[in-house]
Design an enzyme around this catalytic site. Structure first.
Site: not given
Length: 271
Positions: A63, A21
């Site tokens: 992100h 991730h």
């Protein structure tokens, strides 16, 4: 009596894909080249990232929609709050330190462009689960991503078939991407109601929910449907960072587990 082969005897979760991730983000600053390399060093094939667009139209890997949490933007540009990605040029973003918050050894790590990121994933012979982050802020970003993937050689038939998945929380974005390139494997991030799954199966090959929202019955309902490529829908769940939870969701039958600590998950479930 006929004994099962090793493959037949193996638990289903041994086939679970393990995805790093934002790279191996438990150990290196998320979404940086260092995080990709750390995943590679751990032997993790799949990495996940997030793509956004700068003020001058460059695609970057980050992100949050603001730069504040993972860079020193508040020190470098103190008068430009709230420090949205879309309000900075690629040149300005390239000056930011995106690593020291994670540890002094990462001081000077930069936010990579998508081009830089794709080159590093390619060099490491890894595979990419790409998230289109907040596409409602970046009209037309789907076409721009496809253009960059094409320029970097990621849209030949073998890459599309074996090492690329594109996902988003925004169903319209996934639908747009599928319409533009129906050969690319796509995923919807979220947990639609079971009654809504057939609609998603028209444009998404995966339903990728938070691990806190699923059960064995939900995963079974996902698998019962076929996606746009005529294969059963898959489910990659996020973000699982401990062995106990990894074993639980693998027992539910998920096809993939997305983790900040992919080595921990791999040790727990195989894959």
């Amino acid at each position: 009596m006929v004994l099962p082969t090793a493959a037949q005897a193996a638990p289903a979760h041994n086939r679970t894909a393990v995805v790093a991730h934002r790279g191996a983000s438990a150990y290196a600053p998320e979404n940086t080249l260092a995080a990709i390399d750390r995943a590679h060093a751990l032997g993790i094939t799949w990495v996940e990232n997030d793509v956004q667009r700068t003020k001058d139209g460059a695609l970057v890997v980050l992100h949050d929609t603001t730069l504040a949490r993972t860079t020193n933007v508040e020190q470098v540009y103190p008068d430009r709050s709230p420090w949205n990605v879309a309000d900075f040029t690629s040149g300005e973003i390239a000056k930011l330190d995106a690593g020291s918050w994670k540890g002094v050894e990462y001081t000077g790590a930069r936010i990579p462009t998508l081009h830089e990121y794709l080159r590093r994933v390619d060099r490491n012979h890894q595979k990419l689960l790409m998230e289109i982050k907040s596409p409602e802020l970046y009209p037309g970003i789907e076409g721009q991503i496809l253009h960059q993937l094409r320029r970097d050689g990621w849209l030949d038939s073998q890459d599309v078939k074996h090492r690329l998945i594109i996902q988003s929380f925004n169903a319209d974005s996934v639908r747009t991407l599928h319409a533009r390139r129906p050969d690319i494997k796509t995923g919807f991030l979220g947990t639609p109601a079971v009654s809504e799954l057939p609609a998603y199966a028209k444009f998404a090959d995966q339903i990728n929910p938070s691990h806190t929202t699923i059960s064995a019955d939900y995963v079974k309902a996902v698998h019962a449907l076929k996606g746009p490529h005529g294969k059963p829908l898959e489910s990659y769940t996020w973000t699982v960072n401990d062995a106990k939870t990894a074993q639980q969701v693998a027992g539910f039958g998920v096809d993939g587990i997305i983790s900040n600590a992919p080595d921990v998950v791999r040790a727990a479930v195989g894959g």
